[in-house]
Design a protein around this motif. Structure first.
Motif, PDB file in Angstrom:
ATOM      1  N   ILE A   1      -9.770  19.911  -1.279  1.00  0.00           N
ATOM      2  CA  ILE A   1     -10.665  19.273  -0.313  1.00  0.00           C
ATOM      3  C   ILE A   1     -12.091  19.723  -0.597  1.00  0.00           C
ATOM      4  O   ILE A   1     -12.385  20.923  -0.668  1.00  0.00           O
ATOM      5  N   VAL A   2     -12.978  18.739  -0.762  1.00  0.00           N
ATOM      6  CA  VAL A   2     -14.342  19.025  -1.219  1.00  0.00           C
ATOM      7  C   VAL A   2     -15.363  18.398  -0.275  1.00  0.00           C
ATOM      8  O   VAL A   2     -15.072  17.456   0.454  1.00  0.00           O
ATOM      9  N   GLU A   3     -16.563  18.930  -0.327  1.00  0.00           N
ATOM     10  CA  GLU A   3     -17.664  18.392   0.483  1.00  0.00           C
ATOM     11  C   GLU A   3     -18.267  17.147  -0.159  1.00  0.00           C
ATOM     12  O   GLU A   3     -18.666  16.211   0.536  1.00  0.00           O
ATOM     13  N   ASP A   4     -18.367  17.139  -1.488  1.00  0.00           N
ATOM     14  CA  ASP A   4     -19.077  16.093  -2.218  1.00  0.00           C
ATOM     15  C   ASP A   4     -18.174  15.570  -3.324  1.00  0.00           C
ATOM     16  O   ASP A   4     -17.899  16.263  -4.303  1.00  0.00           O
ATOM     17  N   MET A   5     -17.689  14.336  -3.167  1.00  0.00           N
ATOM     18  CA  MET A   5     -16.730  13.783  -4.127  1.00  0.00           C
ATOM     19  C   MET A   5     -17.364  13.567  -5.501  1.00  0.00           C
ATOM     20  O   MET A   5     -16.722  13.815  -6.535  1.00  0.00           O
ATOM     21  N   ALA A   6     -18.603  13.117  -5.549  1.00  0.00           N
ATOM     22  CA  ALA A   6     -19.269  12.907  -6.836  1.00  0.00           C
ATOM     23  C   ALA A   6     -19.357  14.224  -7.606  1.00  0.00           C
ATOM     24  O   ALA A   6     -19.091  14.280  -8.816  1.00  0.00           O
TER      25      ALA A   6
END
Length: 326
Positions: A14-19
């Motif tokens: 799980i990440v804050e920024d997909m790019a």
């Protein structure tokens, strides 16, 4: 009689920024397609807008690594420009339930990110998910039952893929449905080999499968966490040095204490406990994979057993371990 949970289905980062996450995983040597995200119109006649959660996979023949992020209303700055929007179209009574479930998913993602950015999802593959649900119920494990969803299949496969899954509920008054202390844990019906085979499976780092997940618990909580997973998986763990290992079919769940983590993954320190701290992929040539990581500017450390890993601080909160394929 075979187990009803023989393999790891997928882990979720799980990440804050997909790019940013996709860029990282490409530097790690994985082939990652553009993410997908549900979308709906906020007002009549308006274009559909992304909301809820977006995800993508680094796929293997019978498992995958998932990247997932929450999407805040009106803020898609963390999504790549080529994100595939999937408009929600359903009868009103079904649509409202679907939107509610997506909202719950987004809330759970937010709760995970409040703890730390990293690996919060571990799902096991089951050839008999209904039997697994019955076994868990008989053992006193709370869960939400077997759910069925349908989603678009990759190009070259049938147009719709059916996914059946079960999420384990945590204990205690503050537990959120579908999550335990370390995150989202559950079972998913086995992947359809025809559908999975149509996905992008060739990775520059030579990765061929997901072979291990590592869970770290406080020393004082080890016995309780081990007992939980013995109940979830219907099998005992074996001790291997400081670790307790649940052997699966071609994979394993490794349970380590906080004090033992320094031996298993030198230098790693989880920001919270219990926590999934690492995932391990098998690669065809460890030396070539290691060289690719270094060429891409990533730090590469070695474990006592000879595996290579990129530490969590360089990989958005979770250590990514590489091991020679058997």
């Amino acid at each position: 009689m075979g187990h009803d949970t023989p393999r790891i289905h997928h882990v979720g980062h799980i990440v804050e920024d997909m790019a940013q996450a996709i860029s990282l995983y490409e530097r790690l040597g994985f082939a990652v397609p553009p993410p997908s995200c549900p979308a709906m119109s906020r007002r009549e006649g308006a274009a559909p807008e992304a909301f809820g959660a977006a995800n993508t996979h680094a796929d293997f023949p019978s498992s995958f690594l998932e990247l997932v992020t929450r999407v805040k209303e009106g803020d898609v700055t963390g999504l790549p420009a080529d994100t595939h929007l999937v408009p929600l179209e359903a009868p009103a009574e079904v649509l409202s339930l679907l939107v509610e479930r997506i909202g719950e998913t987004s809330a759970n993602l937010s709760a995970c990110l409040d703890r730390f950015q990293g690996m919060h999802i571990l799902m096991f593959s089951s050839p008999a998910i209904d039997a697994a649900a019955e076994r868990l119920t008989a053992a006193g494990v709370r869960h939400g039952g077997v759910n069925t969803v349908r989603r678009a299949a990759p190009e070259g496969a049938d147009s719709v893929e059916t996914v059946r899954y079960l999420e384990i509920d945590g204990e205690g008054p503050d537990a959120r449905p579908g999550t335990v202390a370390e995150g989202r844990v559950g079972f998913v019906a086995d992947l359809d080999p025809d559908v999975q085979g149509a996905r992008r499976l060739n990775h520059p780092n030579g990765a061929v499968g997901l072979v291990e997940a590592t869970l770290c618990a406080a020393d004082a909580d080890l016995a309780a966490v081990r007992q939980r997973y013995e109940t979830y998986l219907g099998r005992p763990a074996r001790q291997e040095g400081p670790a307790h290992v649940f052997d699966l079919d071609g994979a394993a769940l490794r349970l380590v204490t906080f004090s033992g983590l320094a031996t298993a993954l030198p230098g790693e320190r989880p920001p919270a406990l219990p926590a999934f701290v690492a995932c391990t992929v098998a690669v065809q040539d460890l030396a070539l994979a290691s060289d690719l990581l270094r060429r891409n500017g990533l730090p590469v450390h070695e474990t006592p057993s000879g595996d290579m890993f990129v530490p969590a601080e360089a990989a958005l909160g979770t250590a990514v371990v590489f091991r020679t394929a058997p």
